[in-house]
Write a protein that holds these residues in place. Structure first.
Motif, PDB file in Angstrom:
ATOM      1  N   LEU A  52     -76.434 -27.202  45.542  1.00 20.75           N
ATOM      2  CA  LEU A  52     -75.520 -27.562  44.415  1.00 20.75           C
ATOM      3  C   LEU A  52     -75.678 -28.612  43.430  1.00 20.75           C
ATOM      4  CD1 LEU A  52     -72.278 -26.244  46.270  1.00 20.75           C
ATOM      5  CD2 LEU A  52     -73.803 -24.819  45.097  1.00 20.75           C
ATOM      6  N   LYS A  53     -75.953 -29.872  44.351  1.00 24.34           N
ATOM      7  CA  LYS A  53     -76.106 -31.088  43.602  1.00 24.34           C
ATOM      8  C   LYS A  53     -77.457 -30.858  42.726  1.00 24.34           C
ATOM      9  CE  LYS A  53     -76.752 -35.864  44.813  1.00 24.34           C
ATOM     10  NZ  LYS A  53     -76.701 -36.780  45.771  1.00 24.34           N
ATOM     11  N   LYS A  94     -73.538 -27.555  35.995  1.00 23.61           N
ATOM     12  CA  LYS A  94     -72.644 -26.962  37.202  1.00 23.61           C
ATOM     13  C   LYS A  94     -72.219 -27.686  38.274  1.00 23.61           C
ATOM     14  CE  LYS A  94     -72.888 -22.834  35.165  1.00 23.61           C
ATOM     15  NZ  LYS A  94     -73.886 -21.874  35.163  1.00 23.61           N
ATOM     16  N   TRP A  95     -72.415 -28.947  38.236  1.00 23.62           N
ATOM     17  CA  TRP A  95     -72.006 -30.003  39.281  1.00 23.62           C
ATOM     18  C   TRP A  95     -71.806 -31.361  38.440  1.00 23.62           C
ATOM     19  CZ3 TRP A  95     -73.751 -34.947  41.078  1.00 23.62           C
ATOM     20  CH2 TRP A  95     -73.292 -35.123  42.226  1.00 23.62           C
ATOM     21  N   PRO A 108     -67.743 -34.563  44.332  1.00 25.92           N
ATOM     22  CA  PRO A 108     -68.240 -33.553  43.762  1.00 25.92           C
ATOM     23  C   PRO A 108     -67.430 -32.470  43.307  1.00 25.92           C
ATOM     24  CG  PRO A 108     -69.282 -33.349  45.928  1.00 25.92           C
ATOM     25  CD  PRO A 108     -68.115 -34.732  45.768  1.00 25.92           C
ATOM     26  N   ALA A 114     -68.375 -28.615  42.144  1.00 23.56           N
ATOM     27  CA  ALA A 114     -69.541 -27.714  41.858  1.00 23.56           C
ATOM     28  C   ALA A 114     -68.930 -26.185  41.406  1.00 23.56           C
ATOM     29  CB  ALA A 114     -70.578 -27.413  43.036  1.00 23.56           C
TER      30      ALA A 114
END
Ligand code: 3PG
Ligand code: CO
Length: 555
Positions: free
Chosen positions: A48-49, A55-56, A503, A505
């Motif tokens: 994800l990162k 999107k993150w 975070p 996401a």
């Protein structure tokens, strides 16, 4: 006039199931050997990162961004989930108590006037966490309250301490006791009969939560109210020092003790006609004791003797239960939460965690309110936590079970929002066991995978975030970020939360392809998530919510 109806989002569709995943205690920090998230294998969170940068992103999870007094205050689950669920920043308990003490209003309210009636003939008992962590209570607030109450007629005061080591360094209990003893001796010089009467470690005595283990509260009751404990000492300093000297002892788990006089008699049991104040402002770990102190009908353990007391909480801990009925400071009024809006706009909601975090995704999420808004549209599932252990011995906790419940809820088609808290990073991080915390982070990551796979299968959307940092930094550092050593040359283990950002996401097959994070928000925090989630459900957020994190490009 006011309406619960949320406007349609101009671009985003309705009907896509949304999974909201909160990783407890999962912040973003530099990669080194004390960053357990970095050390652990976490391929899902890594992907994800390292995926699409739109999107993150990171958001603030501490300090003023979540309603705490200052930006030196680390985040915590109460304020974090409040912000996530309510979509606005409310001045939180810590700050409200500060204000009430500074203005003196705390002494003018119904709560103080009520307990004050006991000052003439009874004892004032103050029970709570002795710490400057600022998560559940603060030592400086206790000091001010002691001073204020004694100036307003309290003649006999007993303090029942709970040692911390969880929001502050292990071993700091000794210094806190010294500070408190010093204040109490100054009160004694003024002719006030003030002393510490009992104590114990917060995780073993009194401060259980969500009814995980009533024995914890009973041990506290016995010491505080009945004046009975396995350990008896002449002073609290001696107690804490001696008990800490036992093998494997630490502040969090000190056994209960009572202070006795020369004849061996407990100096401060709670008796008829006394007043009791629980000094914690935070609710979750005081609710159980509040019930034992307040309820006439109570069957969770045998109280043996139920003194007729005047009891007030520092705050009211549960607005729905009105518990306790008397309190010194009014809690933040967190109303019109996203959960309530969404349910009233037809969003069928499923929420799940294991016991030790269950209230986080329900009670805290819903603005410190227990129960359903509409039981025909909501289902909250609690998976029993292991009790009676420290979570470093079972660091996977119930992450898998939580994820499977979330998966099943998504696949059932019965829910529009599926919300979970994965506790591992936080609960294991608090033990200070680095190896176990690495295992914990991996387990949380595997749980995320199960949920994201289910999102994929149902064509849904996910939003993955965290409530505050913990597992990403397990060492106390100096200002330059270098690990601090203790006297014996070992590192100082950081059991507490951190000041790190967390975070957020988003993704999933149901996410409109034009959605991306905006880059025009100055300092976004957890409170920006609620409007974002409302958008993902196809709604615009109410005007007074903190702004959404996303925008939709036309394409
Ligand atoms: C606790 O209550 O366990 C700690 O003081 C804070 O942890 P939490 O805010 O993650 O619950
Ligand atoms: Co925590």
């Amino acid at each position: 006039g006011f309406s619960w109806t949320l406007p349609d989002h101009p671009k985003l569709p309705k009907g896509k199931p949304v999974a909201v995943v909160v990783l407890d205690g999962w912040g973003e920090a530099n990669a080194d050997q004390y960053n357990c998230i970095h050390v652990a294998q976490t391929p899902v969170m890594d992907s994800l990162k390292n995926g699409a940068p739109e999107k993150w992103r990171l958001v603030k999870a501490h300090g003023t961004a979540v309603g705490l007094p200052s930006d030196d205050d680390m985040g915590n689950s109460e304020v974090g989930h409040n912000a996530l669920g309510a979509g606005r920043i409310f001045a939180q308990g810590a700050k409200l108590v500060d204000r009430a003490l500074a203005s003196g209003k705390i002494y003018e309210g119904d709560g103080f006037n009520y307990i004050k009636e006991s000052f003439e003939n009874g004892t004032l008992h103050l029970i709570g966490l002795l710490s400057d962590g600022g998560v559940h209570s603060r030592l400086d607030q206790l000091q001010l309250l002691l001073k204020g109450a004694s100036e307003r007629g309290a003649k006999r005061i007993r303090v029942h301490i709970l040692t911390d080591g969880r929001d502050v360094l292990d071993g700091s209990s000794v210094g806190f006791v010294e500070t408190l003893e010093n204040d109490l001796s100054q009160l004694r010089e003024k002719g006030i009969d003030a002393q510490i009467a009992s104590g114990g470690g917060r995780m073993y005595v009194t401060m259980d939560r969500y009814e995980n283990d009533w024995d914890v509260v009973k041990r506290g009751w016995d010491a505080q109210v009945l004046g009975e404990a396995p350990h008896k000492f002449k002073s609290a300093l001696e107690a804490v020092k001696t008990l800490r000297g036992e093998p494997n002892a630490n502040d969090q788990y000190l056994p209960p003790f009572v202070i006795v006089d020369d004849s061996g008699k407990a100096v401060g049991p709670v008796l008829d006609g006394d007043a009791v104040v629980t000094i914690n402002f935070r609710a979750d770990r005081m609710v159980m004791l509040a019930k034992a102190l307040e309820y006439a009908d109570f069957d969770k353990f045998d109280r043996v003797r139920v003194p007729k007391i005047r009891y007030a909480g520092m705050l009211q801990y549960d607005g729905e239960l009105k518990l306790p009925s008397r309190y010194l400071v009014s809690p933040p009024e967190i109303e019109r939460t996203s959960g309530e809006y969404l349910v009233k706009n037809g969003i069928r909601t499923f929420a799940c965690s294991e016991t030790v975090k269950f209230g986080h995704v329900t009670f805290f999420w819903n603005g410190n309110r227990s129960g359903y808004f509409d039981e025909t549209k909501e289902e909250y599932v609690e998976i029993p936590s292991d009790s009676g252990i420290t979570f470093n011995v079972a660091p996977k906790m119930k992450a898998l079970e939580i994820a499977e419940k979330a998966r099943d809820a998504l696949l059932s088609g019965k829910f529009d929002q599926v919300r979970v808290n994965l506790p591992n990073g936080d609960m294991v991080g608090h033990t200070g066991d680095i190896e176990a915390t690495v295992v914990a982070c991996k387990a949380a990551d595997e749980a995320v995978k199960i949920i994201l796979d289910a999102v994929e299968q149902v064509g849904g959307i996910y939003l993955v975030t965290a409530d505050h940092g913990n597992a990403e930094d397990m060492v106390k550092r100096n200002k330059a970020g270098k690990p601090l050593l203790d006297k014996s040359g070992g590192i100082q283990i950081l059991t507490s939360h951190t000041l790190q950002p967390v975070p957020v996401a988003i993704g999933g097959p149901g996410l409109h392809p034009g959605v991306k994070f905006r880059n025009d928000i100055q300092t976004p925090g957890l409170a920006n998530v609620a409007a974002t989630v409302m958008n993902l459900h196809g709604f615009e957020a109410p005007a007074d919510y903190e702004t959404t994190l996303i925008e939709v490009a036309d394409n």
